[in-house]
Design a protein around this motif. Structure first.
Motif, PDB file in Angstrom:
ATOM      1  N   GLU A 140       1.757  43.381 -21.947  1.00 44.61           N
ATOM      2  CA  GLU A 140       2.223  42.812 -20.675  1.00 44.61           C
ATOM      3  C   GLU A 140       3.694  43.111 -20.405  1.00 44.61           C
TER       4      GLU A 140
ATOM      5  N   THR B 212      -4.247  44.037 -17.391  1.00 47.74           N
ATOM      6  CA  THR B 212      -4.035  42.600 -17.529  1.00 47.74           C
ATOM      7  C   THR B 212      -4.907  41.874 -16.511  1.00 47.74           C
ATOM      8  N   TYR B 213      -5.141  40.595 -16.746  1.00 51.43           N
ATOM      9  CA  TYR B 213      -5.948  39.796 -15.823  1.00 51.43           C
ATOM     10  C   TYR B 213      -5.602  38.325 -15.974  1.00 51.43           C
ATOM     11  N   LEU B 214      -6.009  37.533 -15.009  1.00 47.13           N
ATOM     12  CA  LEU B 214      -5.882  36.079 -15.071  1.00 47.13           C
ATOM     13  C   LEU B 214      -7.229  35.508 -15.480  1.00 47.13           C
ATOM     14  N   THR B 215      -7.206  34.502 -16.346  1.00 49.43           N
ATOM     15  CA  THR B 215      -8.445  33.871 -16.773  1.00 49.43           C
ATOM     16  C   THR B 215      -8.845  32.776 -15.787  1.00 49.43           C
TER      17      THR B 215
ATOM     18  N   SER C  86      -6.376  29.822 -15.547  1.00 49.72           N
ATOM     19  CA  SER C  86      -4.996  30.213 -15.211  1.00 49.72           C
ATOM     20  C   SER C  86      -4.204  30.746 -16.397  1.00 49.72           C
ATOM     21  N   GLY C  87      -4.888  31.170 -17.411  1.00 49.40           N
ATOM     22  CA  GLY C  87      -4.225  31.849 -18.514  1.00 49.40           C
ATOM     23  C   GLY C  87      -4.093  33.326 -18.186  1.00 49.40           C
ATOM     24  N   THR C  88      -3.536  34.074 -19.121  1.00 40.32           N
ATOM     25  CA  THR C  88      -3.412  35.512 -18.923  1.00 40.32           C
ATOM     26  C   THR C  88      -4.174  36.237 -20.020  1.00 40.32           C
TER      27      THR C  88
ATOM     28  N   VAL D  20      -5.244  40.405 -21.658  1.00 33.51           N
ATOM     29  CA  VAL D  20      -5.101  41.858 -21.712  1.00 33.51           C
ATOM     30  C   VAL D  20      -6.402  42.395 -22.283  1.00 33.51           C
TER      31      VAL D  20
ATOM     32  N   GLU E 194      -6.678  36.749 -24.913  1.00 30.27           N
ATOM     33  CA  GLU E 194      -6.477  35.765 -23.838  1.00 30.27           C
ATOM     34  C   GLU E 194      -5.590  34.638 -24.350  1.00 30.27           C
TER      35      GLU E 194
ATOM     36  N   GLY F 278      -4.707  28.837 -20.687  1.00 28.58           N
ATOM     37  CA  GLY F 278      -3.983  28.410 -19.499  1.00 28.58           C
ATOM     38  C   GLY F 278      -3.359  27.029 -19.695  1.00 28.58           C
TER      39      GLY F 278
END
Length: 144
Positions: free
Chosen positions: A38, A51-54, A57-59, A61, A138, A141
């Protein structure tokens, strides 16, 4: 003098038995590179990452390696990544995923490391004539 040498050998032997299975320097590179993606934008060797959002609201890769359909190299890559992961990150392996309901195969291994979830999966894609290996991380969030 001989007594000192024998004594040092025994101490060294005891120390080596008490040190966890440490990997040589650089062996954790695929996992370390995933963790730094990231900020660095550099994927592990040979992988494509995003990358993505879970949903919480977590992040996350996700990195993938592409192989010919059902290639043994894909299974070997996934096994090597799993061995590296469990040696480089303390954690608890989670229960395997349920089987998917379609003819393509899917194998998933997951490790919980604090608030981080690591996953390694192999997905055979018959219609695309390829097998993908995924390494994913992951971060949990924020919840109230």
């Amino acid at each position: 003098m001989r007594v000192g040498s024998v004594h040092r050998s025994r101490i060294l032997g005891i120390l080596l038995m008490t040190v966890p299975n440490a990997l040589p320097a650089g062996e954790c590179r695929p996992i370390d590179t995933l963790d730094a993606f990231e900020t660095s934008g550099l994927p592990p060797a040979g992988a494509e990452c995003s990358t993505y959002l879970t949903a919480t609201s977590g992040t996350g890769v996700s990195c993938r390696w592409e192989n010919p359909y059902r290639a043994e190299a894909a299974r070997q890559k996934a096994s090597a990544l799993w061995e590296t992961l469990i040696q480089c990150r303390d954690g608890k392996p989670l229960s395997p995923d349920k089987q998917v309901n379609h003819p393509d195969s899917y194998d998933l291994r997951t490790l919980a490391h604090g608030t981080t979830i690591y996953a390694i999966s192999v997905k055979d894609k018959a219609a695309q004539n390829r097998t993908l290996v995924f390494l994913r991380r992951e971060l949990a969030g924020v919840t109230d």
